[in-house]
Design a protein around this motif. Structure first.
Motif, PDB file in Angstrom:
ATOM      1  N   CYS A  93      15.301  71.559  35.869  1.00 39.77           N
ATOM      2  CA  CYS A  93      14.780  70.207  36.528  1.00 39.77           C
ATOM      3  C   CYS A  93      14.467  70.187  38.127  1.00 39.77           C
ATOM      4  O   CYS A  93      15.287  70.954  38.664  1.00 39.77           O
ATOM      5  N   ALA A  94      13.297  69.910  38.588  1.00 38.97           N
ATOM      6  CA  ALA A  94      12.837  70.248  40.109  1.00 38.97           C
ATOM      7  C   ALA A  94      13.972  69.558  41.065  1.00 38.97           C
ATOM      8  O   ALA A  94      14.240  69.945  42.188  1.00 38.97           O
ATOM      9  N   ASP A  95      14.426  68.408  40.451  1.00 38.90           N
ATOM     10  CA  ASP A  95      15.467  67.427  41.288  1.00 38.90           C
ATOM     11  C   ASP A  95      16.547  67.677  41.223  1.00 38.90           C
ATOM     12  O   ASP A  95      17.827  66.747  41.420  1.00 38.90           O
ATOM     13  N   ALA A  96      17.208  68.785  40.532  1.00 37.40           N
ATOM     14  CA  ALA A  96      18.604  68.882  39.993  1.00 37.40           C
ATOM     15  C   ALA A  96      19.341  69.048  41.287  1.00 37.40           C
ATOM     16  O   ALA A  96      18.903  69.723  42.167  1.00 37.40           O
ATOM     17  N   PRO A  97      20.614  68.648  41.369  1.00 42.03           N
ATOM     18  CA  PRO A  97      21.420  68.872  42.364  1.00 42.03           C
ATOM     19  C   PRO A  97      22.011  70.329  42.676  1.00 42.03           C
ATOM     20  O   PRO A  97      22.016  70.945  41.544  1.00 42.03           O
ATOM     21  N   LEU A  98      22.242  70.663  43.842  1.00 41.64           N
ATOM     22  CA  LEU A  98      22.662  72.186  43.860  1.00 41.64           C
ATOM     23  C   LEU A  98      24.216  72.636  43.279  1.00 41.64           C
ATOM     24  O   LEU A  98      24.428  73.677  43.184  1.00 41.64           O
ATOM     25  N   MET A  99      24.794  71.329  43.611  1.00 42.79           N
ATOM     26  CA  MET A  99      26.400  71.443  43.135  1.00 42.79           C
ATOM     27  C   MET A  99      26.806  70.538  42.345  1.00 42.79           C
ATOM     28  O   MET A  99      26.211  69.284  42.624  1.00 42.79           O
ATOM     29  N   LEU A 100      27.376  70.653  41.127  1.00 44.27           N
ATOM     30  CA  LEU A 100      28.173  69.572  40.549  1.00 44.27           C
ATOM     31  C   LEU A 100      29.767  69.807  40.692  1.00 44.27           C
ATOM     32  O   LEU A 100      30.089  70.894  40.899  1.00 44.27           O
ATOM     33  N   TYR A 101      30.486  68.617  40.616  1.00 42.60           N
ATOM     34  CA  TYR A 101      31.748  68.460  40.594  1.00 42.60           C
ATOM     35  C   TYR A 101      32.155  68.220  39.160  1.00 42.60           C
ATOM     36  O   TYR A 101      31.993  67.018  38.820  1.00 42.60           O
ATOM     37  N   ALA A 102      33.432  69.010  38.733  1.00 38.29           N
ATOM     38  CA  ALA A 102      33.567  68.531  37.094  1.00 38.29           C
ATOM     39  C   ALA A 102      35.190  68.517  37.088  1.00 38.29           C
ATOM     40  O   ALA A 102      35.644  69.311  37.692  1.00 38.29           O
ATOM     41  N   VAL A 103      35.435  67.905  36.114  1.00 38.50           N
ATOM     42  CA  VAL A 103      37.183  67.848  35.490  1.00 38.50           C
ATOM     43  C   VAL A 103      36.963  68.055  34.017  1.00 38.50           C
ATOM     44  O   VAL A 103      36.194  67.192  33.563  1.00 38.50           O
ATOM     45  N   GLY A 104      37.653  68.962  33.676  1.00 44.62           N
ATOM     46  CA  GLY A 104      37.447  68.920  32.109  1.00 44.62           C
ATOM     47  C   GLY A 104      37.010  70.313  31.655  1.00 44.62           C
ATOM     48  O   GLY A 104      37.637  71.479  32.366  1.00 44.62           O
ATOM     49  N   GLN A 105      36.354  70.527  30.674  1.00 42.72           N
ATOM     50  CA  GLN A 105      36.136  71.896  30.014  1.00 42.72           C
ATOM     51  C   GLN A 105      34.875  72.464  30.453  1.00 42.72           C
ATOM     52  O   GLN A 105      33.734  71.917  30.366  1.00 42.72           O
ATOM     53  N   ARG A 106      35.160  73.489  31.458  1.00 41.25           N
ATOM     54  CA  ARG A 106      34.155  74.207  32.238  1.00 41.25           C
ATOM     55  C   ARG A 106      33.266  75.017  31.132  1.00 41.25           C
ATOM     56  O   ARG A 106      31.721  74.629  31.311  1.00 41.25           O
ATOM     57  N   GLY A 107      33.826  75.525  30.194  1.00 45.78           N
ATOM     58  CA  GLY A 107      32.917  76.474  29.320  1.00 45.78           C
ATOM     59  C   GLY A 107      32.208  75.689  28.231  1.00 45.78           C
ATOM     60  O   GLY A 107      32.214  76.088  26.801  1.00 45.78           O
ATOM     61  N   ILE A 108      31.690  74.541  28.401  1.00 48.51           N
ATOM     62  CA  ILE A 108      31.229  73.650  27.313  1.00 48.51           C
ATOM     63  C   ILE A 108      29.719  74.499  26.794  1.00 48.51           C
ATOM     64  O   ILE A 108      28.991  75.211  27.394  1.00 48.51           O
ATOM     65  N   SER A 109      29.369  74.480  25.412  1.00 46.93           N
ATOM     66  CA  SER A 109      28.512  75.354  24.717  1.00 46.93           C
ATOM     67  C   SER A 109      27.275  74.160  24.807  1.00 46.93           C
ATOM     68  O   SER A 109      27.359  73.407  23.980  1.00 46.93           O
ATOM     69  N   TRP A 110      26.501  74.466  25.707  1.00 51.78           N
ATOM     70  CA  TRP A 110      25.528  73.407  25.566  1.00 51.78           C
ATOM     71  C   TRP A 110      24.271  73.933  24.694  1.00 51.78           C
ATOM     72  O   TRP A 110      23.286  74.237  24.964  1.00 51.78           O
ATOM     73  N   ASN A 111      24.641  73.491  23.386  1.00 44.19           N
ATOM     74  CA  ASN A 111      23.883  73.971  22.229  1.00 44.19           C
ATOM     75  C   ASN A 111      22.939  73.039  21.881  1.00 44.19           C
ATOM     76  O   ASN A 111      21.598  73.047  21.914  1.00 44.19           O
ATOM     77  N   LYS A 112      23.438  71.899  21.243  1.00 47.64           N
ATOM     78  CA  LYS A 112      22.797  70.887  21.073  1.00 47.64           C
ATOM     79  C   LYS A 112      23.081  69.543  21.718  1.00 47.64           C
ATOM     80  O   LYS A 112      24.275  69.071  21.349  1.00 47.64           O
ATOM     81  N   VAL A 113      22.363  69.222  22.624  1.00 50.29           N
ATOM     82  CA  VAL A 113      22.985  68.044  23.644  1.00 50.29           C
ATOM     83  C   VAL A 113      21.839  66.789  23.593  1.00 50.29           C
ATOM     84  O   VAL A 113      20.703  66.752  23.800  1.00 50.29           O
ATOM     85  N   ILE A 114      22.768  65.632  23.319  1.00 51.42           N
ATOM     86  CA  ILE A 114      21.943  64.500  23.445  1.00 51.42           C
ATOM     87  C   ILE A 114      22.559  63.662  24.192  1.00 51.42           C
ATOM     88  O   ILE A 114      23.841  63.304  24.168  1.00 51.42           O
ATOM     89  N   SER A 115      21.762  62.613  24.874  1.00 47.13           N
ATOM     90  CA  SER A 115      22.091  61.765  25.952  1.00 47.13           C
ATOM     91  C   SER A 115      21.960  60.370  25.051  1.00 47.13           C
ATOM     92  O   SER A 115      20.793  60.162  24.654  1.00 47.13           O
ATOM     93  N   ILE A 116      22.969  59.425  25.087  1.00 46.71           N
ATOM     94  CA  ILE A 116      22.858  58.218  24.301  1.00 46.71           C
ATOM     95  C   ILE A 116      23.110  57.220  25.607  1.00 46.71           C
ATOM     96  O   ILE A 116      24.277  57.196  26.058  1.00 46.71           O
ATOM     97  N   VAL A 117      22.199  56.272  25.767  1.00 48.74           N
ATOM     98  CA  VAL A 117      22.046  55.328  26.679  1.00 48.74           C
ATOM     99  C   VAL A 117      21.755  54.005  26.378  1.00 48.74           C
ATOM    100  O   VAL A 117      20.926  53.787  25.141  1.00 48.74           O
ATOM    101  N   GLY A 118      21.856  53.055  27.014  1.00 51.04           N
ATOM    102  CA  GLY A 118      21.360  51.677  26.968  1.00 51.04           C
ATOM    103  C   GLY A 118      21.999  50.634  27.412  1.00 51.04           C
ATOM    104  O   GLY A 118      22.769  50.995  28.420  1.00 51.04           O
TER     105      GLY A 118
END
Length: 367
Positions: A93-118
């Motif tokens: 994504c062209a507007d993605a942030p250069l840095m992310l700050y995270a707490v939790g599992q860093r090595g997530i397997s980004w295999n099948k990813v769905i966002s659920i919003v509403g």
């Protein structure tokens, strides 16, 4: 010091990933940007920019040093755009942030990813559908990750459904990691970090909760994923913004249809009628459209590794070890001679690391 250079560089206002790559290629490193003279930067980059001024760069470095101290002290994981585990879909994504700050599992397997919003005003219809959908997807596909924004309504329902189904869930926050908003979802945030998921933000720890941040963070919710589901939405709302962004990123968008008379189905029905979203009735619809293969039997979800405690956390743990029934926040503060704000932050970290559990009445006990 390398972390400080990267944090400071990532905070250059308006700098996109592709521009950052080009700038680093010209200069050789992030450090060079901050150590070069103002005239050298202007000549090398063939442009004028206020950030080239020494005072501006010094302020960025000053803020970055404070943030680096917070990161080290709190065990926050910085994920830079050049790191191997920076989410690859987001990096597109062209507007993605250069840095992310995270707490939790860093090595997530980004295999099948769905966002659920509403909507934040989820009805029984929307809530029931999300719970059933997540449960079905978790039983049908391997490597599922559920992303949302930890907000009231559909967001928190999606996170809790993922936790119940035993799949990693990622909460994209609109503020720094020194707090949780809304505070009512703090316990769920702790479960996410402990249960193989992640709390992630583009904001530094001193960033306050601001209305505009919630719309801005929606691009991360959309960018992390293969597809986005809008479960319920009124005529206007942040979920529709996320759907629009997902379409702009060439990601699939799904929407749950509803009766034309239902206020919180108007947005979804419009997405479907305008061909901005695919109508979804079940998990099978998503599997078929995304061409996701069936989940293999016997697959387990990753768990968050145990973290090393700081000296302050060790002091708290030692005190609580002598309190089998737990102790209140005020008792801990008084016994250890520490201010409430410091102990609150320590207790949150220890909850995330699975060392203590929160009890009714702002009490804590060792696990």
């Amino acid at each position: 010091m390398d972390l400080v250079w990267k944090i400071a560089f990532s905070q250059i206002k308006g700098l996109k990933i592709e521009q950052a790559r080009q700038l680093i290629a010209r200069l050789g490193s992030e450090e060079a940007f901050f150590t070069a003279s103002e005239n050298a930067l202007k000549a090398l980059c063939c442009m004028r920019n206020d950030v080239f001024e020494a005072s501006s760069r010094c302020k960025l470095l000053e803020n970055a040093r404070r943030e680096a101290e917070f990161i080290i002290r709190k065990g926050v994981v910085p994920i830079y755009f050049t790191d191997g585990d920076y989410p690859w879909r987001l990096a597109e994504c062209a507007d993605a942030p250069l840095m992310l700050y995270a707490v939790g599992q860093r090595g997530i397997s980004w295999n099948k990813v769905i966002s659920i919003v509403g909507t934040r005003n989820a009805t029984a219809y929307g809530a029931g559908f999300v719970k059933k959908l997540v449960q079905e997807l978790a039983s049908m596909v391997d490597g599922l990750v559920v992303v949302s924004g930890l907000a009231y309504g559909i967001d928190i329902i999606a996170h809790r459904a993922a936790l119940e189904a035993g799949v990693p869930t990622v909460a994209v926050l609109a503020h720094g990691l020194n707090t949780i908003y809304p505070s009512a979802h703090r316990s769920t945030a702790v479960e996410i970090a402990k249960g193989g998921g992640m709390l992630v933000s583009e904001y530094m720890s001193d960033a306050v909760v601001h209305k505009g941040n919630f719309l801005t963070r929606n691009r991360i919710v959309a960018g992390l994923c293969d597809c986005t589901l809008v479960a319920e939405s009124a005529e206007k709302g942040g979920a529709l913004v996320t759907a629009h962004l997902a379409n702009c990123y060439n990601r699939e968008v799904f929407a749950l249809p509803g009766r034309v008379s239902d206020k919180y189905s108007v947005g979804c029905n419009r997405l479907i009628s305008s061909n901005e979203a695919v109508l979804v009735n079940s998990a099978e619809d998503i599997l078929q459209c995304m061409n996701w293969s069936e989940r293999q039997a016997g697959c387990s979800q990753p768990q968050l590794p145990l973290a090393v405690m700081t000296p302050e956390q060790e002091n708290v743990a030692e005190y609580l070890s002598a309190m089998p029934d737990g102790a209140s926040l005020n008792q801990i503060c008084a016994s250890l001679g520490m201010p409430v704000h410091a102990v609150s932050a320590i207790m949150f970290d220890m909850e995330c690391n699975g060392v203590v559990t929160a009890l009714p009445g702002s009490r804590y006990a060792l696990l």
